[in-house]
Design an enzyme around this catalytic site. Structure first.
Site, PDB file in Angstrom:
ATOM      1  N   GLU A  44      -4.836  -1.862 -10.222  1.00 48.75           N
ATOM      2  CA  GLU A  44      -6.328  -1.726 -10.467  1.00 48.75           C
ATOM      3  C   GLU A  44      -6.924  -2.946 -10.878  1.00 48.75           C
ATOM      4  O   GLU A  44      -7.873  -3.573 -10.247  1.00 48.75           O
ATOM      5  CB  GLU A  44      -6.794  -0.678 -11.459  1.00 48.75           C
ATOM      6  N   PRO A  94      12.599  -2.027  -8.096  1.00 49.81           N
ATOM      7  CA  PRO A  94      11.834  -0.917  -8.432  1.00 49.81           C
ATOM      8  C   PRO A  94      10.741  -0.742  -9.068  1.00 49.81           C
ATOM      9  O   PRO A  94      10.215  -1.837  -9.547  1.00 49.81           O
ATOM     10  CB  PRO A  94      12.938  -0.305  -9.623  1.00 49.81           C
ATOM     11  N   ARG A  95       9.716   0.317  -9.016  1.00 53.44           N
ATOM     12  CA  ARG A  95       8.504   0.413  -9.361  1.00 53.44           C
ATOM     13  C   ARG A  95       8.402   0.053 -11.002  1.00 53.44           C
ATOM     14  O   ARG A  95       7.598  -0.519 -11.392  1.00 53.44           O
ATOM     15  CB  ARG A  95       7.490   1.586  -8.882  1.00 53.44           C
ATOM     16  N   MET A 113       9.124  -8.155 -13.471  1.00 53.17           N
ATOM     17  CA  MET A 113       7.791  -7.813 -13.130  1.00 53.17           C
ATOM     18  C   MET A 113       7.248  -9.268 -12.608  1.00 53.17           C
ATOM     19  O   MET A 113       7.311 -10.260 -12.840  1.00 53.17           O
ATOM     20  CB  MET A 113       7.007  -7.615 -14.501  1.00 53.17           C
ATOM     21  N   GLY A 114       6.066  -8.749 -11.588  1.00 49.07           N
ATOM     22  CA  GLY A 114       5.249  -9.916 -11.253  1.00 49.07           C
ATOM     23  C   GLY A 114       5.833 -10.807 -10.277  1.00 49.07           C
ATOM     24  O   GLY A 114       5.296 -11.829  -9.925  1.00 49.07           O
ATOM     25  N   GLU A 115       7.025 -10.312  -9.372  1.00 47.92           N
ATOM     26  CA  GLU A 115       7.525 -11.230  -8.691  1.00 47.92           C
ATOM     27  C   GLU A 115       7.495 -10.539  -7.107  1.00 47.92           C
ATOM     28  O   GLU A 115       8.535 -11.143  -6.035  1.00 47.92           O
ATOM     29  CB  GLU A 115       9.134 -11.364  -8.986  1.00 47.92           C
ATOM     30  N   PRO A 153       0.615  -1.220   0.528  1.00 48.94           N
ATOM     31  CA  PRO A 153       1.052  -1.971   1.609  1.00 48.94           C
ATOM     32  C   PRO A 153       0.499  -3.571   1.861  1.00 48.94           C
ATOM     33  O   PRO A 153       0.803  -4.383   2.751  1.00 48.94           O
ATOM     34  CB  PRO A 153       1.184  -1.162   2.864  1.00 48.94           C
ATOM     35  N   GLU A 174      -0.512  -6.283   0.315  1.00 48.11           N
ATOM     36  CA  GLU A 174       0.124  -7.340  -0.089  1.00 48.11           C
ATOM     37  C   GLU A 174       1.356  -7.954   0.710  1.00 48.11           C
ATOM     38  O   GLU A 174       1.213  -9.002   1.291  1.00 48.11           O
ATOM     39  CB  GLU A 174       0.630  -7.612  -1.771  1.00 48.11           C
TER      40      GLU A 174
END
Length: 428
Positions: free
Chosen positions: A61, A264-265, A305-307, A332, A334
């Site tokens: 968000e 993974p999320r 994270m963030g990759e 989807p 990005e």
């Protein structure tokens, strides 16, 4: 009646907040030195002048409104961002200017909410998508803070839940001055639930630039992967990893150098995914251990994270998770902005309009089962021309659907103008 019961319950539960937060702290879901923020006690000073407050649940968000935050800063207003997750706080720190303030959202108990609002005294509140806390909304409206729901989204499941409590929904949603909805369907649902003014402005996520990637890490991974083809399964959920590992096993029969990367999320699932890979006879590695894939690596688990921006740039094909299991699909946009062919399962209601547009343009494709997934991966890996055509179609689609940022700013402009006039009058 339901809202009053909720308010009483949250008031009664507030003495237990400390115990609940300590348990979350042990699980890595809170920041120890900032626990006071969850009680509504600030760790920063309110700046002088107009203050616009934006609230979003988590990373997805908030990243959607980063361009909007820049537009607000250009209008000489200060910005306060609130969210509820540790990862979102880290993203704000890494990707937004220092003059953008961040606080963790207080727990939705009346006394915590009061402390928060009494200190910050925001001049305008912008809630992102659908993270709606009743006490926070009601107290903000009572304090005469104009509230706008931006990038508003209402899933079918949420709509059914709110509709079963229609009077409660109206008592909460009716506190908003306006809703700027992602789609006509979202607008219809918000209107039916009692929001007084609703405009369709589109999805702000379509106007966010392609996700960044650390150039050094990208070069390092490209060197390690060399000329191997890469299949990336992004933001997967429990129940999907086994299917991806099996599809990889099948494709490897004809594409033996294929490398599959599973992101993974929730990164804490990395070890479980690695166990599934090993049980299936594949050789796997965890990125969180600081190792790079080598020639023998089958499954590389990106439990970091963030990759995703980094991984998408490596991918020849991307599968978007949360769509085989009944989660509703992950974003989807990005992957499409980076021109990657996209595969997805049937459960995509969270982004139904975007997936429909991508599928219609042949920039994405729905797969029905493991065999279908393996077949499409194999076909696309063999055909570079088709891969590029699919990726280009997805890129053109998300570019065409953009424009929500300009429409959102135009709708907010009267509020921003009033802030500037009020501030000028107070300084006169």
């Amino acid at each position: 009646m339901t809202l009053r019961a909720y308010r009483r319950a949250m008031s009664a539960a507030s003495p237990l907040a400390g115990l609940w937060l300590k348990r979350r702290l042990r699980r890595g879901k809170e920041v120890e030195e900032r626990l006071s923020e969850r009680h509504g006690t600030p760790t920063l000073t309110r700046p002088d002048g107009p203050l616009v407050w934006l609230h979003g649940a988590s990373v997805g968000e908030l990243t959607a409104v980063f361009p909007l935050i820049q537009r607000l800063r250009e209008r000489d207003v200060r910005v306060l961002v609130t969210s509820g997750t540790v990862t979102s706080a880290a993203v704000v720190k890494d990707r937004l200017p220092d003059d953008v303030l961040h606080q963790f959202i207080p727990l939705d108990a009346p006394r915590f909410v009061y402390r928060f609002l009494h200190h910050w005294r925001p001049d305008l509140g912008l809630f992102i998508e659908s993270d709606l806390w009743p006490n926070l909304i009601v107290a903000s409206a009572k304090g005469r803070i104009p509230l706008v729901l931006i990038n508003g989204r209402m899933s079918e499941q949420s709509f059914k839940g709110w509709r079963s409590l229609r009077r409660t929904a109206k008592a909460i949603l009716g506190k908003f001055d306006m809703c700027l909805a992602q789609s006509a369907l979202d607008a219809e649902r918000f209107s039916e639930l009692g929001l007084p003014i609703v405009h369709v402005t589109g999805n702000l996520k379509l106007d966010v630039p392609a996700p960044p990637a650390d150039e050094d890490k990208l070069a390092e991974l490209q060197l390690a992967i060399a000329d191997r083809q890469v299949f990336v399964a992004a933001s997967t959920h429990p129940g999907e990893d086994e299917a991806i590992i099996e599809a990889h096993r099948r494709v490897r029969k004809t594409r033996p150098r294929l490398l599959t990367i599973i992101a993974p999320r929730h990164p804490h699932r990395g070890k479980d995914i690695l166990s599934h890979a090993v049980a299936a006879g594949s050789r796997g590695m965890l990125r969180s251990y600081g190792v790079l894939p080598d020639d023998r690596t089958d499954i590389y688990v990106a439990d970091t994270m963030g990759e995703l921006g980094l991984l998408y740039r490596l991918a020849h094909i991307v599968f978007m998770g949360g769509s085989i299991v009944e989660h509703g699909g992950q974003n989807p946009i990005e992957a499409a902005k980076l021109g990657r062919p996209i595969l997805h399962g049937p459960h995509i209601w969270n982004f139904a309009d975007i997936y429909a547009a991508l599928d219609a343009a042949r920039g994405a494709e729905e797969i029905d089962n493991i065999g279908h997934m393996a077949m499409r991966i194999s076909d696309l890996l063999k055909d570079a021309v088709t891969r590029k055509a699919v990726g280009d179609a997805g890129y053109r689609t998300v570019q065409r659907l953009g424009g929500a940022l300009d429409r959102t700013v135009n709708e907010l402009e009267p509020y921003l103008m009033q802030l500037r006039l009020s501030h000028q009058a107070s300084n006169a």
